[in-house]
Scaffold this active site. Structure first.
Site, PDB file in Angstrom:
ATOM      1  N   TRP A 100      59.485 116.096  -1.717  1.00 20.46           N
ATOM      2  CA  TRP A 100      60.561 116.497  -0.811  1.00 20.46           C
ATOM      3  C   TRP A 100      61.856 116.528  -1.597  1.00 20.46           C
ATOM      4  CZ3 TRP A 100      59.556 111.453  -1.492  1.00 20.46           C
ATOM      5  CH2 TRP A 100      60.553 110.496  -1.297  1.00 20.46           C
ATOM      6  N   ASN A 147      61.517 112.488   4.385  1.00 15.14           N
ATOM      7  CA  ASN A 147      61.178 111.513   3.337  1.00 15.14           C
ATOM      8  C   ASN A 147      60.208 110.418   3.779  1.00 15.14           C
ATOM      9  OD1 ASN A 147      62.745 109.758   4.834  1.00 15.14           O
ATOM     10  ND2 ASN A 147      64.475 109.747   3.412  1.00 15.14           N
ATOM     11  N   ASP A 148      59.983 110.305   5.093  1.00 15.66           N
ATOM     12  CA  ASP A 148      59.195 109.161   5.563  1.00 15.66           C
ATOM     13  C   ASP A 148      57.700 109.498   5.597  1.00 15.66           C
ATOM     14  OD1 ASP A 148      58.638 106.679   6.491  1.00 15.66           O
ATOM     15  OD2 ASP A 148      59.269 107.053   8.547  1.00 15.66           O
ATOM     16  N   TRP A 151      53.817 111.104  -0.126  1.00 13.64           N
ATOM     17  CA  TRP A 151      53.635 112.378  -0.814  1.00 13.64           C
ATOM     18  C   TRP A 151      52.518 112.333  -1.851  1.00 13.64           C
ATOM     19  CZ3 TRP A 151      55.317 116.846   0.944  1.00 13.64           C
ATOM     20  CH2 TRP A 151      56.373 116.833   1.850  1.00 13.64           C
ATOM     21  N   TYR A 160      50.292 104.815  -2.887  1.00 11.71           N
ATOM     22  CA  TYR A 160      51.715 105.032  -3.205  1.00 11.71           C
ATOM     23  C   TYR A 160      52.267 103.835  -3.979  1.00 11.71           C
ATOM     24  CZ  TYR A 160      56.751 104.843  -2.601  1.00 11.71           C
ATOM     25  OH  TYR A 160      58.087 104.711  -2.842  1.00 11.71           O
ATOM     26  N   THR A 163      59.012 105.784  -6.174  1.00 10.93           N
ATOM     27  CA  THR A 163      59.553 107.149  -6.072  1.00 10.93           C
ATOM     28  C   THR A 163      60.583 107.410  -7.180  1.00 10.93           C
ATOM     29  OG1 THR A 163      59.277 107.026  -3.669  1.00 10.93           O
ATOM     30  CG2 THR A 163      60.711 108.770  -4.488  1.00 10.93           C
TER      31      THR A 163
END
Ligand code: ABN
Length: 175
Positions: A100, A147-148, A151, A160, A163
């Protein structure tokens, strides 16, 4: 100089007759009480003059702080606290295939930058330097600026870790 003595004696007596000690005390008391009520509501700066200086320094220089300018739309753990850098994933993780984006202003040069927020995948959550900022972030139906979400969804492992925030473009100055 007797006339001067007489003059002051007369004045002093007149004051003593018209103003009792009690009324003088009342006046002094009023002055004190009035000051106690008025002073706290007068507008004055209660901050130290340098109280916010450190905050702006963090926004410009410290990429392990959530206040850092590139993180204006980042939701996740900062890779700079997890063994990676601001634009590269920590060893043992792999960068997300989808991402994103956000637009953040660099206070150092006043320019707007397009930032790609990629998650780093394949290892469990880093857990350090949690950061959640949402400038110009949009709900999930505008997926590319939301963003929540994890990805890592398109990678081999969906785990995850953290970031990164890489610059992918710079805004044009108008005028
Ligand atoms: N994009 C960071 C993230 C990962 C997992 C869950 C929510 C947000």
């Amino acid at each position: 100089m007797k006339w001067l003595d007489d003059f002051f004696e007369r004045k002093t007596r007149r004051v003593a007759q018209s103003a009792s000690r009690r009324s003088a005390l009342v006046k002094v008391g009023k002055l004190f009480v009035g000051t106690a009520f008025i002073l706290p509501v007068l507008p004055f700066d209660r901050m130290m003059p340098t109280a916010h200086a450190g905050e702006n320094k963090k926004a410009v220089e410290d990429d392990t702080s959530c206040d850092y300018w590139r993180y204006c739309a980042l939701d996740g753990f900062l890779c700079t606290c997890c063994g990676g850098t601001i634009s590269s994933c920590p060893p043992g993780t792999e960068i997300s295939k989808v991402t994103w984006v956000g637009t953040c202003r660099n206070p150092g040069d006043g320019k707007d930058y397009l930032i790609s927020y990629n998650d780093c995948c394949g290892v469990t959550m880093c857990g350090r330097c949690a950061c959640n900022r949402n400038e110009r972030e949009r709900p999930g139906y505008r997926l590319g600026v939301h963003n929540d979400i994890n990805w890592c969804m398109a990678n081999g492992s969906n785990a995850y870790h953290c970031t990164v925030a890489a610059i992918v473009g710079v805004g044009e100055q108008r005028g």
